[in-house]
Each structure stands twice: as C-alpha cells, then as structure tokens.
Design a protein around this motif. Sequence first.
Motif, PDB file in Angstrom:
ATOM      1  N   MET A 143     -13.594   6.740 -14.358  1.00  0.00           N
ATOM      2  CA  MET A 143     -12.195   6.868 -14.814  1.00  0.00           C
ATOM      3  C   MET A 143     -11.227   6.553 -13.684  1.00  0.00           C
ATOM      4  O   MET A 143     -10.224   5.849 -13.867  1.00  0.00           O
ATOM      5  CB  MET A 143     -11.928   8.287 -15.284  1.00  0.00           C
ATOM      6  N   LEU A 144     -11.519   7.073 -12.481  1.00  0.00           N
ATOM      7  CA  LEU A 144     -10.609   6.841 -11.359  1.00  0.00           C
ATOM      8  C   LEU A 144     -10.588   5.372 -10.961  1.00  0.00           C
ATOM      9  O   LEU A 144      -9.530   4.838 -10.608  1.00  0.00           O
ATOM     10  CB  LEU A 144     -11.035   7.694 -10.166  1.00  0.00           C
ATOM     11  N   CYS A 145     -11.743   4.699 -11.050  1.00  0.00           N
ATOM     12  CA  CYS A 145     -11.766   3.281 -10.692  1.00  0.00           C
ATOM     13  C   CYS A 145     -10.976   2.467 -11.709  1.00  0.00           C
ATOM     14  O   CYS A 145     -10.241   1.541 -11.332  1.00  0.00           O
ATOM     15  CB  CYS A 145     -13.200   2.777 -10.598  1.00  0.00           C
ATOM     16  N   VAL A 146     -11.103   2.808 -13.007  1.00  0.00           N
ATOM     17  CA  VAL A 146     -10.310   2.113 -14.026  1.00  0.00           C
ATOM     18  C   VAL A 146      -8.821   2.334 -13.774  1.00  0.00           C
ATOM     19  O   VAL A 146      -7.998   1.409 -13.846  1.00  0.00           O
ATOM     20  CB  VAL A 146     -10.723   2.589 -15.435  1.00  0.00           C
ATOM     21  N   ALA A 147      -8.465   3.583 -13.406  1.00  0.00           N
ATOM     22  CA  ALA A 147      -7.057   3.885 -13.132  1.00  0.00           C
ATOM     23  C   ALA A 147      -6.562   3.086 -11.933  1.00  0.00           C
ATOM     24  O   ALA A 147      -5.438   2.566 -11.937  1.00  0.00           O
ATOM     25  CB  ALA A 147      -6.889   5.376 -12.876  1.00  0.00           C
ATOM     26  N   LEU A 148      -7.415   2.939 -10.907  1.00  0.00           N
ATOM     27  CA  LEU A 148      -7.012   2.154  -9.739  1.00  0.00           C
ATOM     28  C   LEU A 148      -6.811   0.685 -10.104  1.00  0.00           C
ATOM     29  O   LEU A 148      -5.882   0.042  -9.603  1.00  0.00           O
ATOM     30  CB  LEU A 148      -8.062   2.281  -8.643  1.00  0.00           C
ATOM     31  N   PHE A 149      -7.683   0.162 -11.002  1.00  0.00           N
ATOM     32  CA  PHE A 149      -7.501  -1.235 -11.401  1.00  0.00           C
ATOM     33  C   PHE A 149      -6.213  -1.419 -12.214  1.00  0.00           C
ATOM     34  O   PHE A 149      -5.518  -2.423 -12.049  1.00  0.00           O
ATOM     35  CB  PHE A 149      -8.714  -1.742 -12.185  1.00  0.00           C
ATOM     36  N   LEU A 150      -5.886  -0.429 -13.058  1.00  0.00           N
ATOM     37  CA  LEU A 150      -4.628  -0.528 -13.811  1.00  0.00           C
ATOM     38  C   LEU A 150      -3.434  -0.508 -12.856  1.00  0.00           C
ATOM     39  O   LEU A 150      -2.466  -1.266 -13.023  1.00  0.00           O
ATOM     40  CB  LEU A 150      -4.515   0.616 -14.816  1.00  0.00           C
ATOM     41  N   ASN A 151      -3.508   0.346 -11.812  1.00  0.00           N
ATOM     42  CA  ASN A 151      -2.420   0.379 -10.831  1.00  0.00           C
ATOM     43  C   ASN A 151      -2.316  -0.944 -10.091  1.00  0.00           C
ATOM     44  O   ASN A 151      -1.211  -1.413  -9.800  1.00  0.00           O
ATOM     45  CB  ASN A 151      -2.659   1.489  -9.810  1.00  0.00           C
ATOM     46  N   LEU A 152      -3.479  -1.532  -9.790  1.00  0.00           N
ATOM     47  CA  LEU A 152      -3.468  -2.817  -9.084  1.00  0.00           C
ATOM     48  C   LEU A 152      -2.828  -3.895  -9.954  1.00  0.00           C
ATOM     49  O   LEU A 152      -2.082  -4.748  -9.454  1.00  0.00           O
ATOM     50  CB  LEU A 152      -4.897  -3.198  -8.729  1.00  0.00           C
ATOM     51  N   TRP A 153      -3.089  -3.821 -11.261  1.00  0.00           N
ATOM     52  CA  TRP A 153      -2.481  -4.787 -12.186  1.00  0.00           C
ATOM     53  C   TRP A 153      -0.966  -4.635 -12.187  1.00  0.00           C
ATOM     54  O   TRP A 153      -0.217  -5.618 -12.130  1.00  0.00           O
ATOM     55  CB  TRP A 153      -3.071  -4.553 -13.578  1.00  0.00           C
ATOM     56  N   ARG A 154      -0.482  -3.392 -12.190  1.00  0.00           N
ATOM     57  CA  ARG A 154       0.967  -3.188 -12.147  1.00  0.00           C
ATOM     58  C   ARG A 154       1.525  -3.645 -10.802  1.00  0.00           C
ATOM     59  O   ARG A 154       2.626  -4.176 -10.729  1.00  0.00           O
ATOM     60  CB  ARG A 154       1.271  -1.711 -12.408  1.00  0.00           C
ATOM     61  N   LEU A 155       0.750  -3.451  -9.731  1.00  0.00           N
ATOM     62  CA  LEU A 155       1.197  -3.906  -8.411  1.00  0.00           C
ATOM     63  C   LEU A 155       1.341  -5.422  -8.387  1.00  0.00           C
ATOM     64  O   LEU A 155       2.247  -5.956  -7.749  1.00  0.00           O
ATOM     65  CB  LEU A 155       0.183  -3.455  -7.356  1.00  0.00           C
ATOM     66  N   LEU A 156       0.463  -6.123  -9.121  1.00  0.00           N
ATOM     67  CA  LEU A 156       0.536  -7.586  -9.114  1.00  0.00           C
ATOM     68  C   LEU A 156       1.640  -8.096 -10.016  1.00  0.00           C
ATOM     69  O   LEU A 156       2.360  -9.026  -9.649  1.00  0.00           O
ATOM     70  CB  LEU A 156      -0.809  -8.184  -9.533  1.00  0.00           C
ATOM     71  N   ILE A 157       1.811  -7.510 -11.217  1.00  0.00           N
ATOM     72  CA  ILE A 157       2.763  -8.090 -12.165  1.00  0.00           C
ATOM     73  C   ILE A 157       4.140  -7.475 -12.062  1.00  0.00           C
ATOM     74  O   ILE A 157       5.080  -8.010 -12.631  1.00  0.00           O
ATOM     75  CB  ILE A 157       2.282  -7.953 -13.626  1.00  0.00           C
ATOM     76  N   GLY A 158       4.279  -6.339 -11.328  1.00  0.00           N
ATOM     77  CA  GLY A 158       5.524  -5.575 -11.366  1.00  0.00           C
ATOM     78  C   GLY A 158       6.776  -6.422 -11.262  1.00  0.00           C
ATOM     79  O   GLY A 158       6.939  -7.164 -10.297  1.00  0.00           O
ATOM     80  N   PRO A 159       7.683  -6.361 -12.233  1.00  0.00           N
ATOM     81  CA  PRO A 159       8.809  -7.289 -12.216  1.00  0.00           C
ATOM     82  C   PRO A 159       9.766  -7.026 -11.059  1.00  0.00           C
ATOM     83  O   PRO A 159      10.328  -7.963 -10.519  1.00  0.00           O
ATOM     84  CB  PRO A 159       9.503  -7.055 -13.558  1.00  0.00           C
ATOM     85  N   HIS A 160       9.937  -5.784 -10.654  1.00  0.00           N
ATOM     86  CA  HIS A 160      10.860  -5.475  -9.568  1.00  0.00           C
ATOM     87  C   HIS A 160      10.064  -4.868  -8.412  1.00  0.00           C
ATOM     88  O   HIS A 160       8.959  -4.378  -8.603  1.00  0.00           O
ATOM     89  CB  HIS A 160      11.928  -4.487 -10.053  1.00  0.00           C
ATOM     90  N   VAL A 161      10.658  -4.898  -7.227  1.00  0.00           N
ATOM     91  CA  VAL A 161       9.909  -4.400  -6.057  1.00  0.00           C
ATOM     92  C   VAL A 161       9.694  -2.887  -6.157  1.00  0.00           C
ATOM     93  O   VAL A 161       8.706  -2.361  -5.643  1.00  0.00           O
ATOM     94  CB  VAL A 161      10.629  -4.813  -4.767  1.00  0.00           C
TER      95      VAL A 161
END
Lengths: 125, 89
Positions: free
Chosen positions: B12-30
Amino acid sequence: MNFWVELLISVLLILGGVFVLVGSIGLIRLKDLYVRLHAPTKATTLGLGGILLGSMVYMSHQHGYLTIHELLITLFLVITAPVTAHILAKVAMHHEVPMMKRTRNAEHVSTARKQQAPGDTKDQD
Amino acid sequence: MLEWSMIAVGVMLCVALFLNLWRLLIGPHVVDRILALDTMYINSIALILLYGMYNGTQLYFEAALLIAMLGFVSSVAFGKYLLRGDIIE
C-alpha cells in the motif's frame, strides 16, 4: 507471539496503510490545489500515527518494556504538518493559483492579498 | 499473520509513493509539486519504520526522525523562497 497482540498490531498497521493510501489517492483525484491540500496533510498524518502506534506495540512486546520514542515522531508530525499546510496555502494564494469555478467567497482573496500584518505601517502613507 | 499484514501495508505504501510521484511529475503548479514532495517524505517515514519492524530492529527509528525533520525544514524553505524570494532575510 500472542495471537491477540499480533491481531492488534495488524489492525493498527492496516488502518495506517489504508489512510496513507487514501491520502495519496486524494492527492491524485481532487480538482484544484486548495482542495488537494486537504487530503495528504490530514490523511497521511493519521495513517502515520497508526503505523507508529503499531510499531510501538510491536517493539514494546518484543523487548519486554514500554518503548514510547515512536511518539516523538508522531508529536513532531502533529506539530509540523499544519504549519506546512498553512505555508503552502499562503504561497498558493499569493501566486494566484487558479481555483475551481464554484469556490465560495473567492473575491476575498484579492482583499486578503492586500492586507498587511498588524503593526506593519511601512508601506502605508 | 503479522508478516502478511506487514507485506500488505508495504505494498500500500509503495502504491501511495507512486501516486505521489505521478502528482510530482504532472503537477500543474509548482506548489502542487512541493505538496507531493512533502507527502512523499511522510510516506517514506512510514515505509522505513515498517522495514525496521519487519527486521525486528530499532535502528531505523533515528533515520525516520531525521527524515521527518528534514522534510519539514525543506518544505518550509521552498515555501519561504516562493513567498519572499529569499529563504533567510
């Protein structure tokens, strides 16, 4: 290890893991930054609290005496997570990050950006 | 049972980390990226503590405490830089 202790630790760990996962799903799913700020700052603090409680019970049972130094991390996170969230919300407000269309009272943001700190009369003349 | 629940929580924690990484990559604003980085710090604390429990050692506790402090300081430093253009005035 005793069955009931194992069950207690498992329940605490899984509760914590589910909360962390829900916080990260909220970070992906929610619509704008101000809403998105809500999910991880609350859910992951609660989730980490569950995992730390589980770790505390496990270590206490394993060593035979009460270990509470995991509470140190919980205390630190409970103090610092709202500070981080507040600073990020302030940064977003001052950089005029776009909101959702149906945000209520959005017109007050421009007023709030003009407000000065109390006692700061440097630029008023 | 405890071992299986530890593995499940680690997944679960690894999936959560990957979701955070996805938001880090696509995040529209800094600010989105800073928020995702802060969440990644918190989730990695949980992952390190879980690894310490899995090995039955308390050695990883200090690492988790250090990551907690560095995560807070770095998030505040990013925020101050974006807000004021400087970190320590």
